[in-house]
Design an enzyme around this catalytic site. Structure first.
Site, PDB file in Angstrom:
ATOM      1  N   HIS A  28     -10.999  11.221   1.932  1.00  0.00           N
ATOM      2  CA  HIS A  28     -10.598  10.656   3.220  1.00  0.00           C
ATOM      3  C   HIS A  28     -11.781  10.635   4.186  1.00  0.00           C
ATOM      4  O   HIS A  28     -12.014   9.633   4.883  1.00  0.00           O
ATOM      5  CB  HIS A  28      -9.453  11.479   3.801  1.00  0.00           C
ATOM      6  CG  HIS A  28      -8.210  11.453   2.981  1.00  0.00           C
ATOM      7  ND1 HIS A  28      -7.040  10.866   3.416  1.00  0.00           N
ATOM      8  CD2 HIS A  28      -7.942  11.953   1.745  1.00  0.00           C
ATOM      9  CE1 HIS A  28      -6.103  10.997   2.491  1.00  0.00           C
ATOM     10  NE2 HIS A  28      -6.628  11.663   1.466  1.00  0.00           N
ATOM     11  N   ASP A 144      -6.820   8.258  10.023  1.00  0.00           N
ATOM     12  CA  ASP A 144      -6.134   8.423   8.753  1.00  0.00           C
ATOM     13  C   ASP A 144      -4.630   8.465   9.007  1.00  0.00           C
ATOM     14  O   ASP A 144      -4.177   9.007  10.017  1.00  0.00           O
ATOM     15  CB  ASP A 144      -6.598   9.726   8.092  1.00  0.00           C
ATOM     16  CG  ASP A 144      -6.255   9.790   6.618  1.00  0.00           C
ATOM     17  OD1 ASP A 144      -5.055   9.903   6.306  1.00  0.00           O
ATOM     18  OD2 ASP A 144      -7.181   9.735   5.789  1.00  0.00           O
ATOM     19  N   TRP A 379      -8.099   7.283  -5.795  1.00  0.00           N
ATOM     20  CA  TRP A 379      -8.190   5.857  -5.467  1.00  0.00           C
ATOM     21  C   TRP A 379      -9.625   5.408  -5.214  1.00  0.00           C
ATOM     22  O   TRP A 379     -10.011   4.301  -5.584  1.00  0.00           O
ATOM     23  CB  TRP A 379      -7.313   5.514  -4.265  1.00  0.00           C
ATOM     24  CG  TRP A 379      -7.259   4.034  -4.003  1.00  0.00           C
ATOM     25  CD1 TRP A 379      -7.590   3.395  -2.854  1.00  0.00           C
ATOM     26  CD2 TRP A 379      -6.869   3.013  -4.939  1.00  0.00           C
ATOM     27  NE1 TRP A 379      -7.427   2.031  -2.993  1.00  0.00           N
ATOM     28  CE2 TRP A 379      -6.990   1.770  -4.268  1.00  0.00           C
ATOM     29  CE3 TRP A 379      -6.451   3.024  -6.263  1.00  0.00           C
ATOM     30  CZ2 TRP A 379      -6.698   0.559  -4.883  1.00  0.00           C
ATOM     31  CZ3 TRP A 379      -6.152   1.809  -6.886  1.00  0.00           C
ATOM     32  CH2 TRP A 379      -6.279   0.591  -6.199  1.00  0.00           C
ATOM     33  N   ASP A 400      -1.704  11.071  -5.384  1.00  0.00           N
ATOM     34  CA  ASP A 400      -1.493   9.655  -5.702  1.00  0.00           C
ATOM     35  C   ASP A 400      -2.018   9.269  -7.079  1.00  0.00           C
ATOM     36  O   ASP A 400      -1.804   8.147  -7.539  1.00  0.00           O
ATOM     37  CB  ASP A 400      -2.164   8.785  -4.635  1.00  0.00           C
ATOM     38  CG  ASP A 400      -3.676   8.983  -4.569  1.00  0.00           C
ATOM     39  OD1 ASP A 400      -4.137  10.092  -4.906  1.00  0.00           O
ATOM     40  OD2 ASP A 400      -4.388   8.045  -4.166  1.00  0.00           O
ATOM     41  N   GLN A 401      -2.689  10.187  -7.751  1.00  0.00           N
ATOM     42  CA  GLN A 401      -3.370   9.852  -9.003  1.00  0.00           C
ATOM     43  C   GLN A 401      -2.435   9.348 -10.104  1.00  0.00           C
ATOM     44  O   GLN A 401      -2.790   8.393 -10.824  1.00  0.00           O
ATOM     45  CB  GLN A 401      -4.181  11.057  -9.475  1.00  0.00           C
ATOM     46  CG  GLN A 401      -5.266  11.476  -8.494  1.00  0.00           C
ATOM     47  CD  GLN A 401      -5.775  12.884  -8.726  1.00  0.00           C
ATOM     48  OE1 GLN A 401      -5.587  13.464  -9.794  1.00  0.00           O
ATOM     49  NE2 GLN A 401      -6.432  13.460  -7.724  1.00  0.00           N
TER      50      GLN A 401
END
Length: 481
Positions: A28, A144, A379, A400-401
């Site tokens: 991030h 973010d 990502w 999120d992987q």
């Protein structure tokens, strides 16, 4: 990369100032700093606000990337943050989510007051000393989406607009949105039961954290996505439909897919010598599989041993970035030397290379010798690999992987599985690792996914090279209107 669209606006750039508020995790921090660099290159003042530890981390890692410009011209604000614990990662934990970073995530909630003070400071109208008149100055806040709570006071600043920045894939965001809202999942390539869920990707505290941030979503003026339509166009459209169907969300909220935020072509002046790149120079084209699991993955001794054996048994050339997971404070921790099987590096001389340093991933993926990427499917890594036309061997760990891995293998079809998400609690054997490497690097299936990856890479690069279609330029022109 052309920037004709914003050149006229930037000529009077003191009337518009940008403030970046990142979430305190490496991927991030990095993405918002990359965006800061691009906006600063258009001539606008850019401010980047985080804790002292995370400002330092962002700058250090950014400057180690051989294909990115330095951070000169960006003003860093080190926000006061209460002390937080920085425990080591737990390689034998039953939960692979990065629990050891949770203290710093909780501490980020304490940044609301210092961010509010900075908003007031930056939004105050400067006096034009030549005419003694006061100018109206627009403050553009890019934060973010996990910092919605922290920047909520931007809504009370008359000349400020806030835009959330989504670091995850749009596919993942859409899946989670469907789960939150209970709406059906209209993706024909996947059965609904195949979709990872919040409870098996995150710890419960994170789901609650997401929900709290969503309570302030209505305050933003628009959303920026770290993706491009060449990769995720259908899911951007689906997400927009889902969002606008919610009566609580302003239908005027805009969205832009602004990635990639890194250089898509090499610039000799930006390249610097690095041992990994020098080693790759000696390898044949498309012959090396790059192995790296990002900054938040930790593996048990047994899993590292199996991975080493799998690489050796595959008889394929490899470059392995072997590092332990980051701690919350990377400057206040002893580095852990991860042990390899006895004699492994000696046996692999000439075939494989292990690096324990922070490696220049963009330069590695861009190198013509690299023909595959074994990845955790963060990502950032997925998008970098796709842009460089490199197919993936997917090995998701958390967050999120798992969604990203499905996008790579089952939807875009630019990767092969090392493991499926249903096997996440099992030790991945050397045989399974060997099989996936051979499939990617030395089979007809691997040739097909490489061809698709190369075609998608060309489309991504084209979206950036066309000044009028790159949505980043469209966003900057709108925000600085």
């Amino acid at each position: 990369m052309a920037n004709n669209i914003t050149s006229k606006i930037a000529a009077d750039s003191d009337d518009v100032v940008f403030l970046m508020v990142p979430f305190p995790a490496q991927s991030h921090l990095n993405q918002l700093l990359r965006l800061s660099r691009l906006i600063r290159s258009r001539g606008f003042p850019v401010h980047y606000a985080a804790s002292a530890v995370h400002c330092r981390q962002a700058k250090l890692r950014h400057e180690h990337d051989t294909l990115l410009l330095n951070t000169s011209g960006i003003t860093f604000h080190e926000l006061p943050t209460p002390p937080f614990n920085s425990p080591p990662p737990e390689p034998y934990s039953s939960v692979k989510f990065l629990q050891h970073l949770w203290p710093s995530f909780e501490a980020s909630l304490k940044l609301r007051e210092p961010v509010a003070a900075l908003l007031r400071e930056l939004s105050s109208s400067p006096v034009d000393t030549a005419t003694t008149r006061t100018r109206t100055r627009r403050l553009v806040v890019i934060h973010d989406n996990l910092m919605n709570y922290v920047v909520q006071d931007a809504a009370s600043v008359p000349n400020a607009e806030s835009y959330s920045f989504n670091c995850s894939s749009t596919f993942c965001t859409f899946c989670i949105t469907c789960q939150f809202t209970g709406k059906p999942f209209p993706v024909v390539e996947l059965e609904p039961q195949a979709i990872p869920t919040l409870d098996n990707c995150f710890i419960p505290e994170v789901a609650n954290f997401f929900f709290m941030q969503s309570q302030f979503d209505h305050l933003k003026h628009g959303t920026l996505f770290s993706t491009c339509r060449a990769v995720e166009g259908p899911y951007l459209d689906l997400l927009a439909q889902t969002t606008h169907a919610d009566a609580s969300v302003d239908k005027k909220t805009k969205q832009w897919a602004i990635a990639p935020l890194f250089p898509v072509t090499a610039n000799d002046e930006e390249d610097k010598a690095h041992p990994t790149l020098e080693w790759l120079d000696k390898q044949p084209p498309n012959s090396v599989i790059y192995v790296s699991f990002g900054s938040t993955t930790t593996m048990s001794h047994e899993q590292i041993h199996e991975l080493a054996l799998g690489l050796e048994e595959s008889k394929q050339r490899f470059l392995w970035g072997l590092r332990d997971a980051d701690r919350a404070d990377i400057f206040n921790a002893e580095s852990t030397i991860l042990q390899l099987p006895e004699g492994f590096e000696e046996r692999m001389k000439g075939v494989g290379k292990v690096t324990r340093d922070w490696a220049p991933q963009l330069g590695i993926l861009r190198h013509p010798s690299v023909g595959g990427f074994m990845s955790h499917c963060g990502w950032n890594s997925c998008l970098e690999s796709l842009t460089m036309g490199v197919p993936l061997a997917t090995w998701p760990m958390h967050s999120d992987q798992p969604h990203n891995a499905l996008l790579m293998t089952h939807i875009l079809k630019v990767g092969v599985q090392v493991i499926g998400w249903g096997e996440r609690d099992e030790l991945v054997t050397s045989h399974a690792i060997k099989k996936s490497i051979e499939s990617l690097m030395a089979s007809s299936e691997g040739h097909e996914v490489r061809t698709r990856a190369e075609e998608l890479g060309k489309a991504i690069k084209q979206s950036v090279e066309d000044d009028h279609t790159w949505e980043l330029n469209s966003f900057i022109a709108y925000a600085a209107r």
